[in-house]
Design a protein around this motif. Structure first.
Motif, PDB file in Angstrom:
ATOM      1  N   HIS A  26       0.840  -1.206   0.000  1.00 32.46           N
ATOM      2  CA  HIS A  26       0.000   0.000   0.000  1.00 32.46           C
ATOM      3  C   HIS A  26       0.871   1.251   0.000  1.00 32.46           C
ATOM      4  O   HIS A  26       0.647   2.179  -0.787  1.00 32.46           O
ATOM      5  CB  HIS A  26      -0.920   0.028   1.231  1.00 32.46           C
ATOM      6  CG  HIS A  26      -2.199  -0.698   1.047  1.00 32.46           C
ATOM      7  ND1 HIS A  26      -2.313  -2.061   1.197  1.00 32.46           N
ATOM      8  CD2 HIS A  26      -3.442  -0.248   0.746  1.00 32.46           C
ATOM      9  CE1 HIS A  26      -3.568  -2.418   0.997  1.00 32.46           C
ATOM     10  NE2 HIS A  26      -4.277  -1.330   0.708  1.00 32.46           N
ATOM     11  N   TYR A  30       1.050   4.424  -2.580  1.00 35.52           N
ATOM     12  CA  TYR A  30       0.880   5.808  -2.145  1.00 35.52           C
ATOM     13  C   TYR A  30       2.100   6.646  -2.527  1.00 35.52           C
ATOM     14  O   TYR A  30       1.982   7.800  -2.932  1.00 35.52           O
ATOM     15  CB  TYR A  30       0.706   5.903  -0.624  1.00 35.52           C
ATOM     16  CG  TYR A  30      -0.440   5.136  -0.010  1.00 35.52           C
ATOM     17  CD1 TYR A  30      -1.551   4.719  -0.742  1.00 35.52           C
ATOM     18  CD2 TYR A  30      -0.428   4.829   1.345  1.00 35.52           C
ATOM     19  CE1 TYR A  30      -2.594   4.029  -0.148  1.00 35.52           C
ATOM     20  CE2 TYR A  30      -1.468   4.144   1.954  1.00 35.52           C
ATOM     21  CZ  TYR A  30      -2.540   3.739   1.206  1.00 35.52           C
ATOM     22  OH  TYR A  30      -3.566   3.061   1.804  1.00 35.52           O
ATOM     23  N   LEU A  57      -0.009   5.312   7.503  1.00 36.50           N
ATOM     24  CA  LEU A  57      -1.324   5.528   6.888  1.00 36.50           C
ATOM     25  C   LEU A  57      -1.915   4.207   6.396  1.00 36.50           C
ATOM     26  O   LEU A  57      -3.119   3.963   6.558  1.00 36.50           O
ATOM     27  CB  LEU A  57      -1.222   6.525   5.733  1.00 36.50           C
ATOM     28  CG  LEU A  57      -0.992   7.972   6.133  1.00 36.50           C
ATOM     29  CD1 LEU A  57      -0.771   8.840   4.898  1.00 36.50           C
ATOM     30  CD2 LEU A  57      -2.165   8.504   6.952  1.00 36.50           C
ATOM     31  N   CYS A  60      -3.382   2.272   9.206  1.00 34.87           N
ATOM     32  CA  CYS A  60      -4.663   2.851   9.625  1.00 34.87           C
ATOM     33  C   CYS A  60      -5.801   2.364   8.739  1.00 34.87           C
ATOM     34  O   CYS A  60      -6.918   2.154   9.204  1.00 34.87           O
ATOM     35  CB  CYS A  60      -4.598   4.376   9.573  1.00 34.87           C
ATOM     36  SG  CYS A  60      -3.546   5.117  10.823  1.00 34.87           S
ATOM     37  N   HIS A  61      -5.499   2.179   7.465  1.00 31.01           N
ATOM     38  CA  HIS A  61      -6.522   1.753   6.502  1.00 31.01           C
ATOM     39  C   HIS A  61      -6.714   0.241   6.497  1.00 31.01           C
ATOM     40  O   HIS A  61      -7.842  -0.238   6.399  1.00 31.01           O
ATOM     41  CB  HIS A  61      -6.142   2.233   5.096  1.00 31.01           C
ATOM     42  CG  HIS A  61      -7.051   1.766   4.027  1.00 31.01           C
ATOM     43  ND1 HIS A  61      -8.368   2.172   3.930  1.00 31.01           N
ATOM     44  CD2 HIS A  61      -6.858   0.901   3.003  1.00 31.01           C
ATOM     45  CE1 HIS A  61      -8.938   1.574   2.901  1.00 31.01           C
ATOM     46  NE2 HIS A  61      -8.048   0.803   2.322  1.00 31.01           N
ATOM     47  N   THR A  66      -4.810  -0.721  15.214  1.00 35.96           N
ATOM     48  CA  THR A  66      -3.715   0.132  14.772  1.00 35.96           C
ATOM     49  C   THR A  66      -2.990   0.737  15.971  1.00 35.96           C
ATOM     50  O   THR A  66      -3.498   0.731  17.086  1.00 35.96           O
ATOM     51  CB  THR A  66      -4.220   1.260  13.862  1.00 35.96           C
ATOM     52  OG1 THR A  66      -5.137   2.065  14.595  1.00 35.96           O
ATOM     53  CG2 THR A  66      -4.891   0.701  12.617  1.00 35.96           C
ATOM     54  N   MET A  94      -2.064  12.802   3.190  1.00 38.71           N
ATOM     55  CA  MET A  94      -3.451  12.423   2.902  1.00 38.71           C
ATOM     56  C   MET A  94      -4.041  13.344   1.832  1.00 38.71           C
ATOM     57  O   MET A  94      -4.731  12.883   0.919  1.00 38.71           O
ATOM     58  CB  MET A  94      -4.305  12.512   4.181  1.00 38.71           C
ATOM     59  CG  MET A  94      -4.024  11.445   5.204  1.00 38.71           C
ATOM     60  SD  MET A  94      -4.777   9.890   4.768  1.00 38.71           S
ATOM     61  CE  MET A  94      -6.500  10.310   4.814  1.00 38.71           C
ATOM     62  N   TYR A  99      -7.247  12.251   0.112  1.00 41.12           N
ATOM     63  CA  TYR A  99      -7.843  11.604   1.280  1.00 41.12           C
ATOM     64  C   TYR A  99      -8.363  10.200   0.967  1.00 41.12           C
ATOM     65  O   TYR A  99      -9.272   9.713   1.633  1.00 41.12           O
ATOM     66  CB  TYR A  99      -8.935  12.485   1.892  1.00 41.12           C
ATOM     67  CG  TYR A  99      -8.407  13.843   2.278  1.00 41.12           C
ATOM     68  CD1 TYR A  99      -7.713  14.035   3.463  1.00 41.12           C
ATOM     69  CD2 TYR A  99      -8.562  14.930   1.412  1.00 41.12           C
ATOM     70  CE1 TYR A  99      -7.189  15.280   3.796  1.00 41.12           C
ATOM     71  CE2 TYR A  99      -8.044  16.176   1.754  1.00 41.12           C
ATOM     72  CZ  TYR A  99      -7.352  16.339   2.935  1.00 41.12           C
ATOM     73  OH  TYR A  99      -6.832  17.562   3.254  1.00 41.12           O
ATOM     74  N   LEU A 101      -7.284   6.252   0.688  1.00 43.13           N
ATOM     75  CA  LEU A 101      -6.258   5.255   0.990  1.00 43.13           C
ATOM     76  C   LEU A 101      -6.529   3.916   0.299  1.00 43.13           C
ATOM     77  O   LEU A 101      -5.645   3.074   0.227  1.00 43.13           O
ATOM     78  CB  LEU A 101      -6.139   5.048   2.508  1.00 43.13           C
ATOM     79  CG  LEU A 101      -5.656   6.273   3.287  1.00 43.13           C
ATOM     80  CD1 LEU A 101      -5.644   5.989   4.780  1.00 43.13           C
ATOM     81  CD2 LEU A 101      -4.287   6.710   2.801  1.00 43.13           C
ATOM     82  N   ARG A 102      -7.730   3.748  -0.207  1.00 38.69           N
ATOM     83  CA  ARG A 102      -8.042   2.514  -0.927  1.00 38.69           C
ATOM     84  C   ARG A 102      -7.267   2.504  -2.230  1.00 38.69           C
ATOM     85  O   ARG A 102      -7.090   3.534  -2.877  1.00 38.69           O
ATOM     86  CB  ARG A 102      -9.533   2.429  -1.225  1.00 38.69           C
ATOM     87  CG  ARG A 102      -9.933   1.075  -1.789  1.00 38.69           C
ATOM     88  CD  ARG A 102     -11.400   0.982  -2.113  1.00 38.69           C
ATOM     89  NE  ARG A 102     -11.859  -0.353  -2.426  1.00 38.69           N
ATOM     90  CZ  ARG A 102     -11.366  -1.157  -3.344  1.00 38.69           C
ATOM     91  NH1 ARG A 102     -10.341  -0.790  -4.058  1.00 38.69           N
ATOM     92  NH2 ARG A 102     -11.869  -2.356  -3.566  1.00 38.69           N
TER      93      ARG A 102
END
Length: 143
Positions: A26, A30, A57, A60-61, A66, A94, A99, A101-102
């Motif tokens: 991930h 990003y 991040l 968190c997703h 977390t 972010m 904003y 994260l997917r």
């Protein structure tokens, strides 16, 4: 060095290797967006710190449980910046991702394959076993 410290930190939180691979995948996706915007101007230290913050991040997703940013700061970023600055940097990252994260499933599969190949956990099994058995320590002691 910071990335290895982060992996050790995640292992100290009982994060499974498969989850760490997913988090790194991930974060690498990003990072493509971040690097396109400001990569050439970043130093190697900045790149490492941005990558580790992107893993924060991602956790968190991706993960159900977390670890708070203040804990990441305490163990990984304390010598780099203060907590308010780290929080601001988190929000800036972010914002650069709109904003979101997917990530696309196919893109994630490719990234996970690349991370898995780079880490080659089957070839480094003893090293990862050592990470699992040794406590993470900072200047203040183990977590």
């Amino acid at each position: 060095k910071l990335l290895l410290k982060m992996i050790r930190f995640l292992r100290s939180l009982d994060t499974h290797l498969e989850d760490i691979i997913c988090l790194l995948a991930h974060a690498s996706i990003y990072f493509d967006d971040i690097y396109a915007a400001c990569g050439p101007t970043m130093s190697n230290d900045e790149v490492a710190n941005v990558l580790v913050l992107l893993v924060f991040l991602a956790q968190c997703h991706v993960l159900d449980e977390t670890c708070q940013l203040k804990v990441w700061h305490h163990y990984l970023f304390k010598s780099y910046c203060n907590l308010p600055m780290l929080s601001k940097a988190t929000m800036q990252l972010m914002k650069r991702r709109n904003y979101v994260l997917r990530v696309d499933d196919e893109e994630l599969r490719r990234a996970m394959s690349h991370v898995n190949e780079a880490l080659r956990p089957q070839e480094h099994e003893s090293y990862f076993r050592q990470l699992e058995s040794s406590p993470f320590e900072s200047s203040e002691g183990p977590i």
